[in-house]
Design an enzyme around this catalytic site. Structure first.
Site, mmCIF file in Angstrom:
data_model
loop_
_atom_site.group_PDB
_atom_site.id
_atom_site.type_symbol
_atom_site.label_atom_id
_atom_site.label_comp_id
_atom_site.label_asym_id
_atom_site.label_seq_id
_atom_site.Cartn_x
_atom_site.Cartn_y
_atom_site.Cartn_z
ATOM 1 N N ARG A 259 -1.390 33.444 -17.414
ATOM 2 C CA ARG A 259 -1.966 34.526 -16.596
ATOM 3 C C ARG A 259 -1.044 35.753 -16.592
ATOM 4 O O ARG A 259 0.144 35.633 -16.289
ATOM 5 C CB ARG A 259 -2.148 34.010 -15.165
ATOM 6 C CG ARG A 259 -2.514 35.050 -14.139
ATOM 7 C CD ARG A 259 -3.959 35.427 -14.214
ATOM 8 N NE ARG A 259 -4.340 36.315 -13.122
ATOM 9 C CZ ARG A 259 -5.441 37.054 -13.143
ATOM 10 N NH1 ARG A 259 -6.261 37.008 -14.184
ATOM 11 N NH2 ARG A 259 -5.745 37.832 -12.124
ATOM 12 N N GLU B 192 0.831 -1.209 0.000
ATOM 13 C CA GLU B 192 0.000 0.000 0.000
ATOM 14 C C GLU B 192 0.866 1.260 0.000
ATOM 15 O O GLU B 192 0.589 2.217 -0.718
ATOM 16 C CB GLU B 192 -0.942 -0.019 1.213
ATOM 17 C CG GLU B 192 -1.960 1.102 1.175
ATOM 18 C CD GLU B 192 -3.036 0.977 2.239
ATOM 19 O OE1 GLU B 192 -3.960 0.168 2.061
ATOM 20 O OE2 GLU B 192 -2.950 1.693 3.260
ATOM 21 N N GLN C 163 9.825 35.915 -10.159
ATOM 22 C CA GLN C 163 10.653 34.843 -9.593
ATOM 23 C C GLN C 163 9.938 34.118 -8.439
ATOM 24 O O GLN C 163 10.098 32.907 -8.264
ATOM 25 C CB GLN C 163 11.969 35.443 -9.100
ATOM 26 C CG GLN C 163 13.033 34.401 -8.899
ATOM 27 C CD GLN C 163 14.316 35.022 -8.400
ATOM 28 O OE1 GLN C 163 14.374 35.533 -7.282
ATOM 29 N NE2 GLN C 163 15.329 35.016 -9.222
#
Ligand code: FAD
Length: 380
Positions: free
Chosen positions: A268, A242, A279
């Site tokens: 954008r 798992e 940055q």
């Protein structure tokens, strides 16, 4: 050392990615278990990836590294993370213990049903007083002739309300602690089983999480996995699966979130610049990349070690810890990069943080992974 995937592995990955992308648009009632989606994942072969076809027509017999790569594709494709999680709990904490420790008769009876997804299984170990520390399970199994009488309550069972079978762990000899625990397959329709309402929770919402009560449930001895007293060992082996394979899904989800961030940052604009030129934004995305790639390589190493059958406890714990903590950070970062849109449901990126927070808890909390690492480093 070779960091390349072969063509067959890459084509399985691409298939998983496109299959999962197609499932992305499937809608279902919030909080409900999407049976149609479950069936589609069964048709894909999700629940039998590492199972040999000798035991089921749905078994692919993939090695663990290839299984991990396929799961990454499913996570990245964007199919509902809750049902992918439910599928991983079913496959790695239930199908695999039966495959690795069930009697020949039980394997032949159950693996075809479980690997196709026709029947659903749930792993039941956690109790009110036994979460991180499962040395003392209050659930007991006492032998009466050919049967065991199971009595106790399990507190958090993924797939509990939809399960046809439970893989449940009970104390058969309290004197022996871990060595006195036994693993059982328990058909969910036996008299004496009651399942609580599904919990409302923060994320992974289509996965059902329930309490399960066993009130003097009579289980035939043929449903014991391995031998009496081997429960803790069987559970540990299932957690190995798992912690590698379930968490491979989250590597895929993080890759998807990173790709969305890059696309959005390049599109954008604020003022006359895209936000990628700031940055603060681009470095945030660079950090996402570093965390993702580090966690991914730790996962591949843990899976590779598992395939070599050496002690991989430290590698698996390191990988699980790195992936779940990176997932939380990535879930926050994807929202920050998208600004207010990231916070809205319609932005489509605010679910990862909700899903990620559960990942630092289940399959052993982050603290427990650190304990395992410290133990192997000789600190405890
Ligand atoms: C979404 C979800 C799905 C789950 N699915 C299943 C399932 O299918 N089957 C199942 O059996 N269980 C399941 N669980 C339960 C899960 O395994 C437990 O929640 C987990 O093991 C922690 O146990 P607990 O919640 O009782 O916390 P506790 O053990 O009480 O821990 C509380 C806090 O103490 C810390 N802590 C405890 N002990 C130590 C220690 N020794 N050293 C350092 N820190 C420690 C923990 O890290 C944690 O921060 C699920 C949980 C979640 C959230």
């Amino acid at each position: 050392m070779n960091f390349e995937w072969n063509e067959a592995q890459l084509s399985l990955f691409e298939h998983a990615l496109s299959y999962s992308s197609e499932l992305r648009s499937t809608s279902h009632q919030p909080g409900e278990f999407p049976l149609d989606l479950w069936k589609s994942l069964g048709d894909f072969g999700y629940f039998g990836l590492p199972v040999d076809s000798e035991y089921s027509p749905c078994g692919s017999g993939l090695d663990i590294l290839t299984t991990v790569k396929v799961l990454e594709g499913l996570g990245q494709g964007g199919a509902d993370t809750g049902v992918l999680f439910a599928g991983a709990a079913h496959t790695f904490a239930c199908v695999m213990p039966i495959y690795e420790h069930g009697s020949e008769a039980i394997k032949r009876e159950l693996l075809p049903l479980l690997t196709s997804g026709e029947k659903i299984a749930a792993n039941a170990i956690s109790e009110a007083e036994a979460g991180s520390d499962i040395a003392k399970l209050a659930t007991t199994a006492s032998r009466e002739g050919d049967y065991y009488i199971i009595k106790g309550a399990k507190s958090y069972v993924t797939n509990g309300s939809v399960a046809d079978y439970f893989i449940a762990y009970a104390t058969t000899n309290a004197k022996f602690g871990y060595l006195g625990q036994t693993a059982f397959v328990i058909p969910a329709d036996l008299p004496g089983i009651e399942v609580g309402n599904s919990y409302k929770k923060l994320g992974l919402n289509s996965a059902q999480l329930n309490q399960v009560f066993f009130d003097e449930v009579k289980v035939h001895k043929r449903y014991v996995l391995g031998d009496e007293g081997q429960g803790a060992r069987i559970f540990a082996a299932s957690m190995d699966w798992e912690r590698c394979c379930l968490f491979a899904l989250f590597i895929g989800v993080m890759q998807r979130d990173l790709d969305l961030c890059i696309e959005y940052a390049n599109m954008r604009k604020q003022g006359d610049k895209t936000i990628s030129k700031f940055q603060a934004v681009s470095h945030r995305i660079a950090d996402m990349e570093v965390r993702l790639q580090s966690a991914r390589l730790l996962l591949y190493f843990a899976a590779w070690q598992k395939s070599k059958e050496v002690d991989n406890t430290k590698a698996v714990a390191t990988s699980k810890l790195a992936i779940s903590e990176a997932f939380v950070q990535s879930g926050l970062d994807v929202i920050r990069v998208h600004g207010a849109l990231g916070y809205l449901d319609e932005g489509g990126v605010n679910s990862s943080i909700k899903d990620a927070l559960g990942s630092v808890l289940f399959s052993g909390t982050s603290d427990i992974q650190r304990e395992l690492i410290c133990n192997r480093l000789g600190l405890l």
